[in-house]
Design a protein around this motif. Sequence first.
Motif, PDB file in Angstrom:
ATOM      1  N   THR A  72       0.521  -1.012  -0.209  1.00 53.37           N
ATOM      2  CA  THR A  72       0.518  -0.372   0.039  1.00 53.37           C
ATOM      3  C   THR A  72       0.917   0.769  -0.004  1.00 53.37           C
ATOM      4  O   THR A  72       0.254   2.332  -0.538  1.00 53.37           O
ATOM      5  N   PHE A  73       1.656   1.025   0.801  1.00 48.61           N
ATOM      6  CA  PHE A  73       2.992   2.489   0.950  1.00 48.61           C
ATOM      7  C   PHE A  73       3.596   2.924  -0.659  1.00 48.61           C
ATOM      8  O   PHE A  73       3.199   3.800  -0.718  1.00 48.61           O
ATOM      9  N   THR A  74       4.042   1.419  -1.373  1.00 48.62           N
ATOM     10  CA  THR A  74       4.379   1.631  -2.730  1.00 48.62           C
ATOM     11  C   THR A  74       3.228   2.136  -3.540  1.00 48.62           C
ATOM     12  O   THR A  74       3.573   2.813  -4.336  1.00 48.62           O
ATOM     13  N   ALA A  75       2.103   1.029  -3.583  1.00 51.66           N
ATOM     14  CA  ALA A  75       0.950   2.481  -4.961  1.00 51.66           C
ATOM     15  C   ALA A  75       0.835   3.771  -3.863  1.00 51.66           C
ATOM     16  O   ALA A  75       1.027   4.571  -5.127  1.00 51.66           O
ATOM     17  N   GLY A  76       1.172   4.364  -2.617  1.00 55.87           N
ATOM     18  CA  GLY A  76       0.796   5.523  -2.923  1.00 55.87           C
ATOM     19  C   GLY A  76       1.885   6.361  -3.070  1.00 55.87           C
ATOM     20  O   GLY A  76       1.521   7.057  -4.021  1.00 55.87           O
ATOM     21  N   GLN A  77       2.545   5.812  -2.378  1.00 55.11           N
ATOM     22  CA  GLN A  77       4.247   6.607  -3.654  1.00 55.11           C
ATOM     23  C   GLN A  77       3.572   6.877  -4.684  1.00 55.11           C
ATOM     24  O   GLN A  77       4.528   7.528  -5.040  1.00 55.11           O
ATOM     25  N   THR A  78       3.236   5.670  -5.873  1.00 52.89           N
ATOM     26  CA  THR A  78       3.008   5.879  -7.211  1.00 52.89           C
ATOM     27  C   THR A  78       1.977   7.164  -7.609  1.00 52.89           C
ATOM     28  O   THR A  78       2.022   7.820  -8.226  1.00 52.89           O
ATOM     29  N   ASN A  79       1.182   6.726  -6.846  1.00 48.84           N
ATOM     30  CA  ASN A  79       0.197   7.791  -6.997  1.00 48.84           C
ATOM     31  C   ASN A  79       0.617   9.199  -6.344  1.00 48.84           C
ATOM     32  O   ASN A  79      -0.005  10.403  -7.275  1.00 48.84           O
ATOM     33  N   PHE A  80       1.718   9.502  -5.346  1.00 44.96           N
ATOM     34  CA  PHE A  80       2.275  10.507  -5.032  1.00 44.96           C
ATOM     35  C   PHE A  80       3.181  11.519  -6.203  1.00 44.96           C
ATOM     36  O   PHE A  80       3.545  12.827  -6.055  1.00 44.96           O
ATOM     37  N   THR A  81       4.083  10.581  -6.660  1.00 51.50           N
ATOM     38  CA  THR A  81       4.683  10.626  -7.797  1.00 51.50           C
ATOM     39  C   THR A  81       4.642  11.408  -9.279  1.00 51.50           C
ATOM     40  O   THR A  81       4.911  10.875  -9.475  1.00 51.50           O
ATOM     41  N   THR A  82       3.220  10.691  -9.346  1.00 48.46           N
ATOM     42  CA  THR A  82       2.885  10.499 -10.894  1.00 48.46           C
ATOM     43  C   THR A  82       1.880  11.729 -11.280  1.00 48.46           C
ATOM     44  O   THR A  82       0.889  12.426 -10.670  1.00 48.46           O
ATOM     45  N   PHE A 315      -7.065  -4.312  -3.340  1.00 49.60           N
ATOM     46  CA  PHE A 315      -8.068  -3.735  -2.459  1.00 49.60           C
ATOM     47  C   PHE A 315      -7.246  -2.445  -1.921  1.00 49.60           C
ATOM     48  O   PHE A 315      -8.252  -1.197  -2.431  1.00 49.60           O
ATOM     49  N   TYR A 316      -6.280  -2.833  -2.121  1.00 47.37           N
ATOM     50  CA  TYR A 316      -6.259  -0.778  -2.345  1.00 47.37           C
ATOM     51  C   TYR A 316      -5.985   0.185  -3.499  1.00 47.37           C
ATOM     52  O   TYR A 316      -5.378   1.608  -2.842  1.00 47.37           O
ATOM     53  N   ASP A 317      -6.349  -0.428  -3.843  1.00 45.90           N
ATOM     54  CA  ASP A 317      -7.153   1.204  -5.114  1.00 45.90           C
ATOM     55  C   ASP A 317      -8.093   1.316  -5.116  1.00 45.90           C
ATOM     56  O   ASP A 317      -9.115   2.223  -5.945  1.00 45.90           O
ATOM     57  N   PHE A 318      -9.048   0.722  -4.065  1.00 48.37           N
ATOM     58  CA  PHE A 318     -10.814   0.782  -3.832  1.00 48.37           C
ATOM     59  C   PHE A 318     -10.634   2.953  -3.509  1.00 48.37           C
ATOM     60  O   PHE A 318     -11.880   3.107  -3.645  1.00 48.37           O
ATOM     61  N   THR A 319     -10.044   2.976  -2.657  1.00 51.00           N
ATOM     62  CA  THR A 319      -9.593   4.428  -1.834  1.00 51.00           C
ATOM     63  C   THR A 319      -9.588   5.344  -2.509  1.00 51.00           C
ATOM     64  O   THR A 319      -8.467   5.140  -4.093  1.00 51.00           O
ATOM     65  N   GLY A 320      -9.028   6.851  -3.309  1.00 54.95           N
ATOM     66  CA  GLY A 320      -9.603   7.713  -3.317  1.00 54.95           C
ATOM     67  C   GLY A 320      -7.937   8.214  -3.371  1.00 54.95           C
ATOM     68  O   GLY A 320      -6.851   7.721  -3.128  1.00 54.95           O
ATOM     69  N   ASP A 321      -7.893   8.886  -4.450  1.00 48.85           N
ATOM     70  CA  ASP A 321      -6.005   9.285  -4.234  1.00 48.85           C
ATOM     71  C   ASP A 321      -5.842   9.796  -2.854  1.00 48.85           C
ATOM     72  O   ASP A 321      -4.778   9.571  -2.726  1.00 48.85           O
ATOM     73  N   PRO A 322      -6.123  10.885  -2.183  1.00 45.26           N
ATOM     74  CA  PRO A 322      -6.018  11.793  -0.995  1.00 45.26           C
ATOM     75  C   PRO A 322      -5.614  10.351   0.193  1.00 45.26           C
ATOM     76  O   PRO A 322      -4.277  10.306   1.049  1.00 45.26           O
ATOM     77  N   GLU A 323      -6.937   9.237  -0.170  1.00 43.53           N
ATOM     78  CA  GLU A 323      -6.418   8.320   0.972  1.00 43.53           C
ATOM     79  C   GLU A 323      -4.849   7.193   0.236  1.00 43.53           C
ATOM     80  O   GLU A 323      -4.605   6.893   1.577  1.00 43.53           O
ATOM     81  N   ARG A 324      -4.654   7.017  -0.597  1.00 46.36           N
ATOM     82  CA  ARG A 324      -3.237   6.424  -0.888  1.00 46.36           C
ATOM     83  C   ARG A 324      -2.688   7.458  -0.693  1.00 46.36           C
ATOM     84  O   ARG A 324      -0.942   6.584  -0.030  1.00 46.36           O
ATOM     85  N   MET A 325      -2.502   8.627  -1.394  1.00 49.72           N
ATOM     86  CA  MET A 325      -0.718   9.383  -0.833  1.00 49.72           C
ATOM     87  C   MET A 325      -0.991   9.367   0.264  1.00 49.72           C
ATOM     88  O   MET A 325      -0.023   9.654   1.118  1.00 49.72           O
ATOM     89  N   THR A 326      -1.357   9.273   1.760  1.00 52.25           N
ATOM     90  CA  THR A 326      -1.804   9.720   2.723  1.00 52.25           C
ATOM     91  C   THR A 326      -1.078   8.600   3.590  1.00 52.25           C
ATOM     92  O   THR A 326      -0.511   8.133   4.554  1.00 52.25           O
ATOM     93  N   VAL A 327      -1.239   7.187   2.516  1.00 56.50           N
ATOM     94  CA  VAL A 327      -1.029   6.037   3.711  1.00 56.50           C
ATOM     95  C   VAL A 327       0.431   5.612   3.222  1.00 56.50           C
ATOM     96  O   VAL A 327       1.251   5.558   3.858  1.00 56.50           O
ATOM     97  N   PHE A 328       0.912   6.494   2.463  1.00 48.18           N
ATOM     98  CA  PHE A 328       2.422   6.473   1.389  1.00 48.18           C
ATOM     99  C   PHE A 328       2.776   7.516   2.719  1.00 48.18           C
ATOM    100  O   PHE A 328       3.840   6.739   3.427  1.00 48.18           O
ATOM    101  N   MET A 329       2.440   8.548   3.012  1.00 50.52           N
ATOM    102  CA  MET A 329       2.883   9.956   3.749  1.00 50.52           C
ATOM    103  C   MET A 329       3.122   9.201   5.515  1.00 50.52           C
ATOM    104  O   MET A 329       4.079   9.595   6.026  1.00 50.52           O
ATOM    105  N   SER A 330       1.875   8.487   5.686  1.00 48.67           N
ATOM    106  CA  SER A 330       1.920   7.651   6.976  1.00 48.67           C
ATOM    107  C   SER A 330       2.572   7.241   7.399  1.00 48.67           C
ATOM    108  O   SER A 330       3.554   6.518   8.717  1.00 48.67           O
TER     109      SER A 330
END
Length: 484
Positions: A72-82, A315-330
């Motif tokens: 999930t961290f890695t997926a969120g990192q992709t959202n954060f950097t794309t 499962f980790y693609d279910f939520t929107g960008d803010p959630e994914r980016m948040t998991v990455f940052m947290s």
Amino acid sequence: MSVKSGRAVRLGMAAKSALIVAGLCMLAAMAFAFSQAGSDRRLITPTDPGVRGGGPGAGQALSGLSSTQTQTFTAGQTNFTTPFVVPDPANSTTGGLGPVFNSNSCSSCHAQPAAGGDTPDDLPGASGTNELFSVYQLDGATNTMPSFETTNGPELVARFPWMLNNPTVPDGSVHQLFTVTGRSDATGCNLAQPNFSQAQSDNDLVFRRPIETFGDGLIEIVENGVITAQATAECSNQAQTGVCGTVSVDPHNGDVNRLGWKGQWRGLMTAAAEELNTEMGVTNEWFPTEINQTQGCVFNPVPESGTNFIPTIEFYDFTGDPERMTVFMSFLAPPIPANFSQAALQGQTEFNTIGCTNCHQVSYTTPAMSSMGTFMESKTINLYSDLLLHHMGNCLADNIVQGSAQGDMWRTPPLWGAGKRAFFMHDGRTSNLITAIEDHVWNSTVGTTCGGSYAASEATDSVSAYNALSSQLQQDVLDFIRDL
Ligand code: HEC
Ligand code: HEC
């Protein structure tokens, strides 16, 4: 620790008045003092060692994550950097840019020394760039670059303290630098950029630089009561230190807000959702309306980023960008300091003695239980911030009231990771640590105090005590901060 009693401050006051009387700049006053350390009494001029290169760095995940947490961290990192584009086909995680925006990806502003970090190090000789120069005319956009953005400078976000053409009415909000006008994926939109040159000549323009997010997942779970207790302790010593931090309180439920330059955000989720909307113009479930709704410039249904209801994906693609980016940052680990040199160890002692730690409070501890895992529990985090708001005087005031923060108030920025920062202070005004310290009290670049009617900076005593240190000990303080 009282910095008012004792030799340090008496000398500090003398040094300060000598400065004002002589009208000399701070550097000149500090230069060529004899070193007291070592037998050779070397002549030294304190110098900022500059951005610390090499490891250890920042940007890695906390250790102890489960394998799905790592995924999930890695997926969120992709959202954060794309980078984001304008069109938003169903289930896209990269659509929704504009109509107004500052940049097209989180990591274009949060990049130093790794994704999630501060404004890129684009100082002469460094490898970074001000990414906004590769964004503003991307895909045919017709934006001009406002003069305050420079290729070797920090990436700045602009606010107008007052309404343009109406200087008695407060504004305070972000004015996005760019529009999608001219982009090949925004045909038909015709929207002008804000008039930054008029705002600048009306003295109606202030700036903020990005803040790094390393370790923020731990910062956001520090209990409210721990931070309010720190405020109480500070204020009970105010007579000795001049320091009394203000808690940034959420007026709705009394929660303690703590992120952002004015302590305006409670946690990463709110910050991410608002940043997605403010910096990139992407609507989401938290901020579902476009900031600018000019006809012909709104291309997508809202929210552009939202819960994905298609159950076939991970499962980790279910939520929107803010959630994914948040998991990455947290899950981003705090920056790792260097092994302190002998000088840095001495500097650490001085940093405490002269009262920097009255605000740059060394550590907080996270709660004993976290549903994320033991890796977040009972962690002592050396963030070097009390997470409280302080009156910082006329020279730092931006005249914007935001939540609990008055026009002259700023949240103490955490100093962990400061060793690798290219720019300092809320407006990225300097890349020199010495200027950053002196500017706690007055504008050291021109060697003056500033006009205005705010109270004196709460950091006055501590900066006076810094100025009263021998140049060797000042150097040790600088070395300490660059080892963080
Ligand atoms: C154009 C540059 C820019 C872009 C793009 C940008 N930010 Fe920021 N970020 C900033 C600035 C400036 C601040 C300080 C804001 C303030 O306090 O007023 C900030 C602050 C933050 C903070 C607060 C950190 C702390 O510890 O206080 C978070 C979290 C954050 N940004 C997340 C994001 C996310 C997620 C994205 C992408 C959706 C993003 N940012 C995109 C400039 C940017
Ligand atoms: C009264 C509280 C207070 C005291 C005391 C204080 N600081 Fe600060 N410090 C702040 C605040 C608030 C800022 C951010 C101000 C701004 O950006 O306008 C800051 C910013 C900084 C920064 C820049 C960080 C960044 O990322 O921009 C450095 C470095 C720093 N302080 C070092 C010191 C040192 C060294 C001392 C002791 C001589 C000290 N501070 C004393 C509150 C304090």
